[in-house]
Enzyme design. Structure first.
Site, PDB file in Angstrom:
ATOM      1  N   ARG A  73       0.711  -1.009  -0.359  1.00  0.00           N
ATOM      2  CA  ARG A  73       0.338  -0.062  -0.200  1.00  0.00           C
ATOM      3  C   ARG A  73       0.947   1.180   0.187  1.00  0.00           C
ATOM      4  O   ARG A  73       0.605   2.128  -0.424  1.00  0.00           O
ATOM      5  CB  ARG A  73      -1.271  -0.186   1.347  1.00  0.00           C
ATOM      6  CG  ARG A  73      -2.164   1.692   0.909  1.00  0.00           C
ATOM      7  CD  ARG A  73      -3.038   1.414   2.252  1.00  0.00           C
ATOM      8  NE  ARG A  73      -1.969   1.367   3.696  1.00  0.00           N
ATOM      9  CZ  ARG A  73      -2.138   0.529   4.308  1.00  0.00           C
ATOM     10  NH1 ARG A  73      -3.001  -0.499   4.428  1.00  0.00           N
ATOM     11  NH2 ARG A  73      -1.654   0.350   5.485  1.00  0.00           N
ATOM     12  N   TYR A 126     -13.891  20.827 -12.252  1.00  0.00           N
ATOM     13  CA  TYR A 126     -14.213  19.360 -12.768  1.00  0.00           C
ATOM     14  C   TYR A 126     -15.395  19.205 -11.737  1.00  0.00           C
ATOM     15  O   TYR A 126     -15.396  19.243 -10.490  1.00  0.00           O
ATOM     16  CB  TYR A 126     -13.235  18.250 -12.808  1.00  0.00           C
ATOM     17  CG  TYR A 126     -13.203  16.966 -13.212  1.00  0.00           C
ATOM     18  CD1 TYR A 126     -13.981  16.083 -14.183  1.00  0.00           C
ATOM     19  CD2 TYR A 126     -13.144  15.920 -12.245  1.00  0.00           C
ATOM     20  CE1 TYR A 126     -14.626  15.097 -14.025  1.00  0.00           C
ATOM     21  CE2 TYR A 126     -13.514  14.779 -11.707  1.00  0.00           C
ATOM     22  CZ  TYR A 126     -13.945  13.933 -12.930  1.00  0.00           C
ATOM     23  OH  TYR A 126     -14.309  13.043 -13.116  1.00  0.00           O
ATOM     24  N   ASP A 198      -4.122  21.584 -10.849  1.00  0.00           N
ATOM     25  CA  ASP A 198      -4.273  20.763 -11.412  1.00  0.00           C
ATOM     26  C   ASP A 198      -4.877  21.201 -13.000  1.00  0.00           C
ATOM     27  O   ASP A 198      -4.725  21.813 -13.404  1.00  0.00           O
ATOM     28  CB  ASP A 198      -6.078  20.279 -11.691  1.00  0.00           C
ATOM     29  CG  ASP A 198      -6.511  19.170 -12.212  1.00  0.00           C
ATOM     30  OD1 ASP A 198      -5.866  18.344 -13.395  1.00  0.00           O
ATOM     31  OD2 ASP A 198      -7.428  18.330 -11.586  1.00  0.00           O
ATOM     32  N   LYS A 223      -6.048  10.388 -18.505  1.00  0.00           N
ATOM     33  CA  LYS A 223      -5.588  11.165 -19.492  1.00  0.00           C
ATOM     34  C   LYS A 223      -4.437  10.814 -20.432  1.00  0.00           C
ATOM     35  O   LYS A 223      -4.332  10.050 -20.838  1.00  0.00           O
ATOM     36  CB  LYS A 223      -6.128  12.787 -19.091  1.00  0.00           C
ATOM     37  CG  LYS A 223      -8.086  12.519 -18.015  1.00  0.00           C
ATOM     38  CD  LYS A 223      -8.797  11.901 -18.338  1.00  0.00           C
ATOM     39  CE  LYS A 223      -9.486  12.547 -17.630  1.00  0.00           C
ATOM     40  NZ  LYS A 223      -9.668  12.145 -15.761  1.00  0.00           N
TER      41      LYS A 223
END
Length: 411
Positions: A73, A126, A198, A223
């Protein structure tokens, strides 16, 4: 690991080039990986393991004391290469890869903000980031202050002694507006406030916010950086201390939003062709935007590389070229947008972006559908019901233009 392939010896006229920093594309392919460390494997191996064993209890204890390789993790060798490479390309000290773009944003916010803190955000975000800032963060006593950062001076009245972070996208999703990173960062940093950008719509191939004064960069790796529509991922890049805090708090127990090693390997593969892909995305988007701007059915077009775009000068200053993202609206509005999309054959009607395939979406249609389940759903500020978001892919530009021409015919 930070090894890179050594340059061959050089002399005379070639010596300066031999000692020069490696270029962006070279680093996107090679940085932080040496095949000799992995049995000569040219492509980084995918380490599938949930935990790590040690030769002695003392080694195990030392790893634990140093926050080292204990559990998958918190650490994976494949993911570590991706983190180092992304940080290098962004000009950051360190990076943290996460399971999704929203995992990156959530880990950033929850890792840096506490009850009583304030965060200033741009008024348009967004959709899911907007949900986080409108309903998620306030549940934990974090005040969110939406501001129109198109005018950086608006930050002066919005910031207080409790403001810990300024967060915005540029170019902005889905409007393709452009915000002035340097101007916003200068005002925030003067008050000791960190700035997070971002930069998903641009990718580090076109825009590196840290070079313009930002402290933190966020990406949805799903993306452009991955670029093939087959994997989810997110990343946060910034100073070592910031990333260490997000790693020790966010990944360890706040969100646990670990990226899988297979996803890291796929994103590393996509990253190798990022500069080439972005060049084609931008070429196709500019051709489409130019055509749309002159079409009688089109009311408006927003693409930062068009001289008519309000943020064109800023885009030229902080971006090396345009990405594949643009927005436009038709004279026939909401109904015309729906008719156009149903007529297209090459453009996928899908909500993501940055894929090899061209994609198109109509936020208002999706929002009306969402309201049947979530009555509180609404469009972001500045997003009208006519807005169509288009992600130009890697197809031949002529074919994309032909598809749009036939779709627009008679609208």
């Amino acid at each position: 690991m930070t090894k890179q392939h050594a340059s061959p010896p050089a002399s005379g006229a070639n010596s300066r080039r031999a000692n020069a920093p490696l270029g962006f594309t070279t680093r996107a392919i090679h940085h932080a990986y040496d095949p000799s460390d992995h049995h000569g494997a040219v492509a980084p191996p995918v380490y599938f393991t949930s935990t790590y064993a040690f030769d002695s209890v003392a080694e195990n204890e030392a790893a634990a004391a140093q926050g080292g390789m204990l559990y998958a993790r918190e650490y994976n060798p494949t993911t570590a290469i991706l983190e180092a490479r992304l940080a290098n390309l962004e000009g950051a000290e360190a990076g943290l890869a996460l399971a999704t773009g929203m995992a990156a944003i959530g880990t950033l916010m929850l890792g840096l903000l506490s009850q009583g803190d304030e965060v200033v955000v741009h008024r348009t975000l967004y959709t899911n980031t907007m949900a986080l800032t409108e309903t998620g963060l306030p549940r934990f006593g974090i005040k969110v202050v939406p501001v129109d950062l198109a005018d950086p001076s608006n930050l002066d009245a919005a910031a207080t002694d409790r403001t810990r972070l300024v967060y915005f996208e540029t170019p902005v999703n889905p409007l393709s507006d452009v915000l002035d990173i340097a101007a916003i960062a200068a005002r925030a940093n003067a008050r000791g406030i960190q700035v997070a950008v971002d930069s998903t719509f641009a990718s580090p191939a076109l825009q590196r916010p840290i070079e313009h004064g930002a402290d933190i960069v966020v990406h949805s790796l799903t993306k452009y950086i991955s670029g093939h529509g087959d994997v989810l991922g997110g990343a946060v890049m910034g100073r070592k201390a910031t990333i260490a805090r997000l790693h020790s708090h966010g990944i360890r127990y706040l969100t646990g939003a670990t990226m899988s090693p297979m996803a890291a390997a796929l994103i590393l593969r996509g990253l190798k062709t990022l500069p080439l892909r972005m060049e084609r995305h931008g070429h196709n988007a500019l051709a489409i935007a130019t055509m749309l701007q002159g079409h009688p059915a089109v009311r408006w077009v927003s693409y930062p590389q068009l001289p008519s775009h309000p943020g064109h000068a800023i885009a030229r200053r902080q971006m090396s070229a345009g990405s594949g993202m643009l927005a436009f609206g038709l004279h026939t509005g909401f109904d015309g947008a729906r008719r156009l999309m149903d007529r297209l054959s090459l453009f996928g009607r899908a909500v993501s972006l940055g894929d090899a395939e061209s994609l198109i979406m109509h936020p208002a249609s999706l929002n009306r559908a969402r309201r049947s389940i979530h009555p509180e759903a609404h469009l972001a500020d500045g997003v009208g019901e006519d807005l169509i978001r288009l992600s130009a892919g890697l197809e031949d530009a002529a074919d994309l233009l032909d598809d749009l021409f036939q779709g627009l015919d008679g609208l």
